[in-house]
Write a protein that holds these residues in place. Structure first.
Motif, PDB file in Angstrom:
ATOM      1  N   PRO A 296       1.901 -28.801 -23.827  1.00  0.00           N
ATOM      2  CA  PRO A 296       2.063 -27.390 -23.462  1.00  0.00           C
ATOM      3  C   PRO A 296       3.538 -27.016 -23.434  1.00  0.00           C
ATOM      4  CG  PRO A 296       1.573 -28.701 -21.524  1.00  0.00           C
ATOM      5  CD  PRO A 296       1.434 -29.621 -22.703  1.00  0.00           C
ATOM      6  N   ASP A 297       3.807 -25.731 -23.562  1.00  0.00           N
ATOM      7  CA  ASP A 297       5.205 -25.289 -23.565  1.00  0.00           C
ATOM      8  C   ASP A 297       5.896 -25.619 -22.245  1.00  0.00           C
ATOM      9  OD1 ASP A 297       4.822 -24.309 -26.090  1.00  0.00           O
ATOM     10  OD2 ASP A 297       4.603 -22.219 -25.485  1.00  0.00           O
ATOM     11  N   ILE A 298       5.289 -25.185 -21.147  1.00  0.00           N
ATOM     12  CA  ILE A 298       5.935 -25.310 -19.831  1.00  0.00           C
ATOM     13  C   ILE A 298       4.902 -25.736 -18.794  1.00  0.00           C
ATOM     14  CG2 ILE A 298       7.203 -24.075 -18.018  1.00  0.00           C
ATOM     15  CD1 ILE A 298       8.083 -22.085 -20.265  1.00  0.00           C
ATOM     16  N   VAL A 299       5.260 -26.720 -17.960  1.00  0.00           N
ATOM     17  CA  VAL A 299       4.429 -27.112 -16.823  1.00  0.00           C
ATOM     18  C   VAL A 299       5.183 -26.758 -15.544  1.00  0.00           C
ATOM     19  CG1 VAL A 299       3.275 -28.997 -15.603  1.00  0.00           C
ATOM     20  CG2 VAL A 299       3.334 -28.981 -18.113  1.00  0.00           C
ATOM     21  N   VAL A 300       4.562 -25.953 -14.698  1.00  0.00           N
ATOM     22  CA  VAL A 300       5.143 -25.553 -13.416  1.00  0.00           C
ATOM     23  C   VAL A 300       4.415 -26.322 -12.320  1.00  0.00           C
ATOM     24  CG1 VAL A 300       5.546 -23.634 -11.824  1.00  0.00           C
ATOM     25  CG2 VAL A 300       5.654 -23.250 -14.305  1.00  0.00           C
ATOM     26  N   THR A 301       5.147 -27.038 -11.490  1.00  0.00           N
ATOM     27  CA  THR A 301       4.544 -27.800 -10.393  1.00  0.00           C
ATOM     28  C   THR A 301       5.084 -27.272  -9.074  1.00  0.00           C
ATOM     29  OG1 THR A 301       4.407 -29.759 -11.802  1.00  0.00           O
ATOM     30  CG2 THR A 301       4.115 -30.088  -9.440  1.00  0.00           C
ATOM     31  N   VAL A 302       4.173 -26.779  -8.223  1.00  0.00           N
ATOM     32  CA  VAL A 302       4.541 -26.244  -6.912  1.00  0.00           C
ATOM     33  C   VAL A 302       4.130 -27.256  -5.852  1.00  0.00           C
ATOM     34  CG1 VAL A 302       4.247 -24.357  -5.274  1.00  0.00           C
ATOM     35  CG2 VAL A 302       4.242 -23.890  -7.742  1.00  0.00           C
ATOM     36  N   THR A 303       5.071 -27.626  -4.974  1.00  0.00           N
ATOM     37  CA  THR A 303       4.816 -28.616  -3.928  1.00  0.00           C
ATOM     38  C   THR A 303       4.770 -27.939  -2.565  1.00  0.00           C
ATOM     39  OG1 THR A 303       5.966 -30.300  -5.223  1.00  0.00           O
ATOM     40  CG2 THR A 303       5.613 -30.777  -2.893  1.00  0.00           C
ATOM     41  N   ASN A 304       3.635 -28.056  -1.883  1.00  0.00           N
ATOM     42  CA  ASN A 304       3.462 -27.549  -0.524  1.00  0.00           C
ATOM     43  C   ASN A 304       2.794 -28.637   0.305  1.00  0.00           C
ATOM     44  OD1 ASN A 304       4.498 -24.830  -0.676  1.00  0.00           O
ATOM     45  ND2 ASN A 304       2.718 -24.347  -1.953  1.00  0.00           N
ATOM     46  N   ASP A 305       3.423 -28.980   1.452  1.00  0.00           N
ATOM     47  CA  ASP A 305       2.874 -30.022   2.335  1.00  0.00           C
ATOM     48  C   ASP A 305       2.581 -31.304   1.562  1.00  0.00           C
ATOM     49  OD1 ASP A 305       2.938 -28.207   4.475  1.00  0.00           O
ATOM     50  OD2 ASP A 305       0.968 -27.409   3.933  1.00  0.00           O
ATOM     51  N   GLU A 306       3.526 -31.681   0.694  1.00  0.00           N
ATOM     52  CA  GLU A 306       3.460 -32.911  -0.102  1.00  0.00           C
ATOM     53  C   GLU A 306       2.295 -32.928  -1.099  1.00  0.00           C
ATOM     54  OE1 GLU A 306       3.571 -36.275   2.463  1.00  0.00           O
ATOM     55  OE2 GLU A 306       5.613 -35.851   3.167  1.00  0.00           O
ATOM     56  N   ILE A 307       1.704 -31.774  -1.346  1.00  0.00           N
ATOM     57  CA  ILE A 307       0.644 -31.657  -2.355  1.00  0.00           C
ATOM     58  C   ILE A 307       1.213 -30.935  -3.572  1.00  0.00           C
ATOM     59  CG2 ILE A 307      -1.626 -30.678  -2.897  1.00  0.00           C
ATOM     60  CD1 ILE A 307      -2.295 -30.895   0.073  1.00  0.00           C
ATOM     61  N   ASN A 308       1.100 -31.586  -4.731  1.00  0.00           N
ATOM     62  CA  ASN A 308       1.613 -31.007  -5.977  1.00  0.00           C
ATOM     63  C   ASN A 308       0.506 -30.251  -6.711  1.00  0.00           C
ATOM     64  OD1 ASN A 308       4.156 -32.166  -5.581  1.00  0.00           O
ATOM     65  ND2 ASN A 308       3.526 -34.069  -6.588  1.00  0.00           N
ATOM     66  N   THR A 309       0.776 -28.999  -7.031  1.00  0.00           N
ATOM     67  CA  THR A 309      -0.189 -28.172  -7.761  1.00  0.00           C
ATOM     68  C   THR A 309       0.418 -27.781  -9.105  1.00  0.00           C
ATOM     69  OG1 THR A 309      -1.019 -27.261  -5.675  1.00  0.00           O
ATOM     70  CG2 THR A 309      -1.621 -26.113  -7.703  1.00  0.00           C
ATOM     71  N   PRO A 310      -0.157 -28.274 -10.212  1.00  0.00           N
ATOM     72  CA  PRO A 310       0.396 -27.953 -11.529  1.00  0.00           C
ATOM     73  C   PRO A 310      -0.197 -26.666 -12.106  1.00  0.00           C
ATOM     74  CG  PRO A 310      -1.277 -29.640 -11.761  1.00  0.00           C
ATOM     75  CD  PRO A 310      -1.215 -29.304 -10.300  1.00  0.00           C
ATOM     76  N   TYR A 311       0.606 -25.953 -12.871  1.00  0.00           N
ATOM     77  CA  TYR A 311       0.181 -24.773 -13.615  1.00  0.00           C
ATOM     78  C   TYR A 311       0.745 -24.903 -15.034  1.00  0.00           C
ATOM     79  CZ  TYR A 311      -0.541 -22.864  -8.909  1.00  0.00           C
ATOM     80  OH  TYR A 311      -0.937 -22.670  -7.609  1.00  0.00           O
ATOM     81  N   ILE A 312       0.056 -24.318 -15.992  1.00  0.00           N
ATOM     82  CA  ILE A 312       0.476 -24.392 -17.388  1.00  0.00           C
ATOM     83  C   ILE A 312       0.862 -22.994 -17.886  1.00  0.00           C
ATOM     84  CG2 ILE A 312      -0.188 -25.054 -19.737  1.00  0.00           C
ATOM     85  CD1 ILE A 312      -0.169 -27.381 -17.772  1.00  0.00           C
ATOM     86  N   ILE A 313       1.993 -22.923 -18.609  1.00  0.00           N
ATOM     87  CA  ILE A 313       2.395 -21.687 -19.279  1.00  0.00           C
ATOM     88  C   ILE A 313       2.563 -21.973 -20.763  1.00  0.00           C
ATOM     89  CG2 ILE A 313       4.152 -19.885 -19.495  1.00  0.00           C
ATOM     90  CD1 ILE A 313       4.888 -20.285 -16.604  1.00  0.00           C
ATOM     91  N   ASP A 314       1.945 -21.168 -21.582  1.00  0.00           N
ATOM     92  CA  ASP A 314       2.166 -21.248 -23.022  1.00  0.00           C
ATOM     93  C   ASP A 314       2.635 -19.878 -23.487  1.00  0.00           C
ATOM     94  OD1 ASP A 314       1.730 -23.631 -24.726  1.00  0.00           O
ATOM     95  OD2 ASP A 314       0.813 -22.178 -26.067  1.00  0.00           O
TER      96      ASP A 314
END
Length: 402
Positions: A296-314
């Motif tokens: 994928p073009d871009i992977v965005v990873t948001v970390t809250n309370d030591e939990i990583n949540t990935p999102y994909i942007i194309d």
């Protein structure tokens, strides 16, 4: 597209462009009746006195503000570091240029002027020549051939210390290209700069010459000028026919430029709990010795309370209806979600007058894929006829994911 010409578009210009396109597997434009239609490329083509500028317009206005869209392109090139940030001030970006080539011309001449003020670097080099006194090592075979009659001369190999070396020869070649193409206010500066290079050898510079250059502490100040020289020399096509026009092309794939533009803005202005990664690659198919990967073009990873949540942007640079996504795009994003365990993905397009779609849910049988969703998002890089602030763009993009 706009034209800045000293003459009208003529058959010789059309023929030169078609020949150039054919040499590059017809990737830049399509030939249509009495003209050409550019594909995904923006930039500038200069053929003799004719300059054709292709701008990244995304609106339905038949009479767009060409200076605004030129500013958009210059800003994107600046952010993506295709134009050196230190050399292009905000004032310069607001100036009206005949084409973006003028920007590169000005930067190149400024860089070389600064090098001249610092003092052009000299190097030792070995040469062979006839001398009136023995100097260095006598080359016996050639001395006999050349000086059989002239006994007072010596054909020697010896060292000299001067500025006639490869780096200066490359910069000189760039200046001679400017001399063939430049018209307007930079001519005086070009003539002053070229005077300092008159004693240097003019070579036919190719890609192999640039591979021989190693940047070190001594020649580090030359790096920016060398980079611009490389780009311009390797995109220059001299016409060897009598009376023909020389051609210089500076074209950028708009899809790649848009992708890098979005990436760099996100990397620069992301919140502290967010990481941005680029073109992560994973293998998804293998047969014997052959493999296929997805990225994928871009992977965005948001970390809250030591939990990583990935999102994909194309990113996609094309005008797209928010209610009519491509099947292939949706299938592609579905696979990205699976492999990166992302709950949401975003297809990001330039905005004309569209609104974002809602997150659509993929109809997948596995219970754990309830959250596998994708949407179409649209952002405008201009606001009230001005280029939108980078931080505002970053925040707008990230809000579309949450």
């Amino acid at each position: 597209m706009r034209y800045n010409v000293d003459s009208d578009f003529k058959k010789q210009h059309f023929d030169a462009m078609v020949h150039f396109n054919e040499k590059n597997h017809n990737k830049y434009f399509t030939v249509i009746q009495k003209g050409v239609q550019f594909k995904n490329y923006v930039g500038v083509v200069q053929i003799g006195g004719l300059t054709i500028e292709i701008l990244p317009k995304v609106d339905y206005n038949e009479m767009p503000d060409e200076n605004l869209w030129q500013g958009v392109l210059l800003n994107m090139l600046k952010i993506c570091k295709h134009i050196n940030v230190d050399n292009v001030s905000e004032t310069a970006l607001k100036k009206r240029y005949n084409s973006i080539l003028e920007v590169y011309y000005a930067i190149y001449l400024n860089e070389i002027e600064n090098l001249i003020k610092r003092g052009l670097v000299r190097k030792y080099r070995r040469i062979k020549s006839n001398q009136l006194a023995l100097k260095g090592k006598l080359v016996f075979t050639q001395n006999i051939q050349k000086n059989l009659v002239h006994k007072e001369r010596f054909y020697c190999e010896h060292q000299i210390y001067d500025g006639d070396h490869l780096i200066h020869q490359i910069l000189f070649k760039g200046l001679t290209i400017f001399n063939n193409l430049l018209n307007g206010g930079l001519n005086d500066k070009l003539n002053r700069v070229m005077f300092e290079f008159n004693d240097f050898k003019e070579l036919n510079i190719t890609a192999s010459h640039f591979k021989r250059i190693s940047i070190n502490r001594k020649n580090k100040p030359y790096q920016r000028a060398i980079e611009i020289a490389k780009m311009l020399i390797l995109n220059y096509s001299p016409n060897l026919n009598s009376g023909g026009d020389n051609m210089l092309t500076l074209l950028f794939d708009m899809n790649k430029l848009w992708e890098e533009y979005v990436l760099r803005i996100l990397q620069k202005h992301k919140p502290n709990n967010t990481t941005i990664s680029f073109q992560n690659k994973q293998e998804f198919w293998k047969s014997n010795s052959r493999t296929k990967a997805i990225k994928p073009d871009i992977v965005v990873t948001v970390t809250n309370d030591e939990i990583n949540t990935p999102y994909i942007i194309d990113t996609k640079w094309k005008i797209r209806d928010s209610n009519n996504p491509d099947d292939s795009d949706l299938k592609q994003m579905f696979v990205y979600n699976l492999y990166w365990k992302a709950e949401r993905s975003l297809l990001l397009f330039p905005k004309v007058n569209q609104d974002d779609s809602n997150f659509g849910k993929y109809n997948y049988l596995a219970n754990d894929m309830e959250a596998n969703k994708c949407k179409l998002g649209f952002i405008s890089i201009i606001d009230d006829y001005k280029i939108k602030r980078e931080e505002a763009l970053c925040n707008e993009i990230l809000r579309k994911l949450i």
